[in-house]
Design an enzyme around this catalytic site. Structure first.
Site, short mmCIF file in Angstrom:
data_model
loop_
_atom_site.label_atom_id
_atom_site.label_comp_id
_atom_site.label_asym_id
_atom_site.label_seq_id
_atom_site.Cartn_x
_atom_site.Cartn_y
_atom_site.Cartn_z
N ASP A 1 0.81 -1.23 0.00
CA ASP A 1 0.00 0.00 0.00
C ASP A 1 0.84 1.27 0.00
O ASP A 1 0.30 2.37 0.16
CB ASP A 1 -0.90 0.02 1.25
CG ASP A 1 -1.96 -1.06 1.17
OD1 ASP A 1 -2.24 -1.54 0.05
OD2 ASP A 1 -2.51 -1.43 2.22
N HIS B 1 28.21 3.73 -10.18
CA HIS B 1 26.85 3.96 -9.65
C HIS B 1 26.68 3.29 -8.29
O HIS B 1 25.61 2.75 -7.99
CB HIS B 1 25.81 3.43 -10.65
CG HIS B 1 25.80 4.23 -11.93
ND1 HIS B 1 25.34 3.74 -13.12
CD2 HIS B 1 26.22 5.49 -12.20
CE1 HIS B 1 25.46 4.66 -14.07
NE2 HIS B 1 26.01 5.73 -13.54
N ASP C 1 28.84 11.83 -4.73
CA ASP C 1 28.11 12.46 -5.84
C ASP C 1 26.70 12.66 -5.33
O ASP C 1 25.95 11.70 -5.15
CB ASP C 1 28.16 11.53 -7.06
CG ASP C 1 27.51 12.16 -8.29
OD1 ASP C 1 26.72 13.12 -8.15
OD2 ASP C 1 27.78 11.66 -9.40
N ASP D 1 23.90 18.85 -9.12
CA ASP D 1 24.62 17.58 -9.35
C ASP D 1 26.11 17.86 -9.12
O ASP D 1 26.78 18.38 -10.01
CB ASP D 1 24.35 17.11 -10.78
CG ASP D 1 24.98 15.76 -11.08
OD1 ASP D 1 25.51 15.12 -10.15
OD2 ASP D 1 24.94 15.35 -12.26
N HIS E 1 19.87 14.23 -15.63
CA HIS E 1 20.35 14.05 -17.01
C HIS E 1 19.28 14.69 -17.88
O HIS E 1 18.33 14.03 -18.29
CB HIS E 1 20.55 12.57 -17.34
CG HIS E 1 21.70 11.96 -16.61
ND1 HIS E 1 22.06 10.65 -16.72
CD2 HIS E 1 22.59 12.50 -15.73
CE1 HIS E 1 23.13 10.40 -15.96
NE2 HIS E 1 23.45 11.50 -15.33
N GLU F 1 32.39 16.86 -15.31
CA GLU F 1 32.67 15.86 -14.28
C GLU F 1 33.66 14.78 -14.69
O GLU F 1 33.32 13.60 -14.75
CB GLU F 1 31.36 15.21 -13.83
CG GLU F 1 30.46 14.70 -14.96
CD GLU F 1 29.20 14.03 -14.41
OE1 GLU F 1 29.35 13.14 -13.56
OE2 GLU F 1 28.10 14.38 -14.84
N TYR G 1 39.53 6.46 -12.04
CA TYR G 1 39.12 5.38 -11.14
C TYR G 1 40.10 4.23 -11.31
O TYR G 1 40.18 3.64 -12.39
CB TYR G 1 37.69 4.92 -11.48
CG TYR G 1 36.74 6.09 -11.67
CD1 TYR G 1 36.06 6.64 -10.58
CD2 TYR G 1 36.55 6.67 -12.93
CE1 TYR G 1 35.20 7.73 -10.75
CE2 TYR G 1 35.70 7.75 -13.11
CZ TYR G 1 35.03 8.27 -12.02
OH TYR G 1 34.19 9.35 -12.20
N ARG H 1 36.27 11.78 -8.69
CA ARG H 1 35.50 12.55 -9.67
C ARG H 1 35.28 13.94 -9.07
O ARG H 1 35.04 14.07 -7.86
CB ARG H 1 34.15 11.89 -9.98
CG ARG H 1 33.28 12.72 -10.93
CD ARG H 1 32.13 11.92 -11.57
NE ARG H 1 31.15 11.43 -10.63
CZ ARG H 1 31.05 10.19 -10.21
NH1 ARG H 1 31.88 9.26 -10.67
NH2 ARG H 1 30.13 9.82 -9.33
N GLU I 1 32.92 17.23 -9.94
CA GLU I 1 31.79 17.60 -10.79
C GLU I 1 31.19 18.93 -10.37
O GLU I 1 30.85 19.11 -9.19
CB GLU I 1 30.71 16.51 -10.71
CG GLU I 1 29.42 16.87 -11.45
CD GLU I 1 28.40 15.74 -11.47
OE1 GLU I 1 28.37 14.93 -10.52
OE2 GLU I 1 27.63 15.68 -12.44
#
Ligand code: GLY
Ligand code: MN
Ligand code: MN
Length: 432
Positions: A36, A239, A256, A267, A357, A380, A384, A401, A403
């Protein structure tokens, strides 16, 4: 709410599609999380862009040149009992005043009313392939008209994708939109500073995530996407959103995270040492990414094309990786053969706006599109270095990174996320 601006957008869109057309745009469907429980509702960006209306179960219909009203809204009726359970509704009457709608109808009557409004129009504009239940409804309305063709009515000859026109409009941000984006950018930058300030070895990644979300929500915003908080090797997973690992002394943490404020996204990525001091190896890699990022920002100028920032990044990152001994050969060969992709496997940015995006084409007629005033994008780059044979251990698990969010101006650009520290000195200072 900038009612004038929403009205102007609808007017522009109607002018572009012309008087033989009809435009149909649905609100986002509500989405179930489990049993629910529903996900927190987020309006569809196209629908919001043209209405500013945040309720589900609504459909905007634009009928340029229609005598009895061009801007129609199907929405939920007032219902005291339902509103007691599920929250307030604007209702059919108030929507006309509050949102400058010419005429409103109950959403429950859409199947009876809308075919009659569609018939006789040559082109039907809608976004397709996003909400299959809605696509089916559109086909149902068209078939309904077709079944009555012996009465002399005809369905549209063409169903046209609305994306081209509408997303081209959304690509150029107005002064009001840039103001909203700056608010999202500021909240995002503040959250990154807070994360730097509270970070200590032994903390869990989710504690930094909580700090960030707390700041967004305390300021009437939410997150534009689930935060990535990756310590050590987790920073090398692009990610990574589990955020459930302890942060180790001596590791970096890559965050990030961005706020969504009034449907506009920030972002930002920042990478900093868990203990507040960069090691020599971390600093060496960090300085390469930073140099690449600054060069890319510099290349994000009007009359440069979309790919120029990325090209600037590839030169610097590839040269940097060769200098560190992580790649061999020449810069040109490594770029040509995509050798750098072992350590930098994504592109340098994307459009930014209501969607993180955001919409808009990156190429026009097969060529990279030129950057123009009012466009907003991220810059960005990253490096890695996951553990792998052939890579000296001292570089392992360095994932970086950096960004920022950039708005193109008439003369250059504005970095709207510049409040978030990003030089080694400024980060170490913020953490001390
Ligand atoms: N946060 C998503 C991205 O940087 O593209
Ligand atoms: Mn991004
Ligand atoms: Mn990001």
């Amino acid at each position: 709410m900038e009612l004038k601006e929403f009205k102007a957008r609808r007017k522009d869109l109607m002018q572009m599609v012309g008087e033989d057309s009809i435009v149909i745009i649905p609100a986002a469907p509500e989405r179930k999380r489990n049993r629910d429980v529903y996900h927190r509702y987020r309006q569809d960006s196209d629908f919001f862009y043209l209405t500013g209306f945040v309720e589900p179960e609504a459909v905007l219909v634009l009928v340029p040149g229609r005598e009895h009203g061009e801007v129609l809204m199907f929405c939920r009726e007032k219902d005291p009992l339902k509103e007691t359970w599920d929250g307030r509704r604007v209702g059919l009457e108030a929507i006309c005043d509050l949102f400058a709608i010419d005429d409103s109808f109950p959403i429950s009557d859409i199947d009876d009313i809308l075919p009659g409004i569609i018939e006789g129009r040559d082109k039907l504009y809608c976004t397709m392939g996003i909400d299959s239940a809605f696509d089916k409804k559109v086909m149902g309305w068209i078939n309904h008209i077709r079944e009555n063709s012996r009465k002399g009515v005809h369905p549209p000859h063409e169903i046209v994708s609305l994306e081209n026109i509408l997303h081209e409009m959304r690509l150029y941000k107005s002064a009001f939109e840039i103001k909203q984006m700056k608010r999202a950018a500021k909240l995002s930058a503040q959250a990154h500073i807070l994360a730097m300030q509270v970070c200590k070895p032994g903390m869990m990644e989710y504690e930094l995530d909580a700090e960030i979300v707390h700041h967004f929500m305390k300021n009437g915003a939410t997150y534009a996407y689930p935060s990535i908080v990756g310590g050590g090797g987790n920073g090398c997973i692009l990610h990574y959103i589990e955020n459930n690992t302890p942060l180790k002394d001596g590791d970096l943490v890559l965050i990030d995270a961005g706020a969504e404020y009034d449907h506009y996204a920030g972002d930002i990525s920042r990478t900093f040492p868990v203990n507040g001091k960069f090691s020599a190896e971390q600093k060496a890699v960090y300085e390469i990414v930073l140099e690449a990022q600054l060069a890319a920002i510099n290349a994000a100028q009007p009359n440069n094309h979309w790919n120029q920032p990325h090209e600037a990044v590839l030169q610097i990152i590839t040269q940097g990786l060769i200098d560190l001994g992580l790649l061999e050969g020449t810069v040109n060969d490594q770029i040509e053969q995509s050798g750098y992709q072992q350590f930098f496997m994504h592109r340098t940015g994307h459009w930014l706006g209501m969607d993180v995006h955001d919409v808009g084409d990156y190429k026009v007629n097969g060529e990279w599109r030129m950057l123009e005033k009012g466009m907003a994008l991220t810059i960005e780059p990253g490096i890695y270095i996951a553990p792998s044979k052939g890579v000296d251990k001292r570089w392992w698990n360095i994932g970086i990174r950096i960004e920022d969010d950039v708005v193109i101006t008439s003369k250059g650009n504005e970095v709207i996320t510049k409040d978030a520290p990003k030089t080694v000195a400024d980060i170490e200072d913020a953490m001390s």
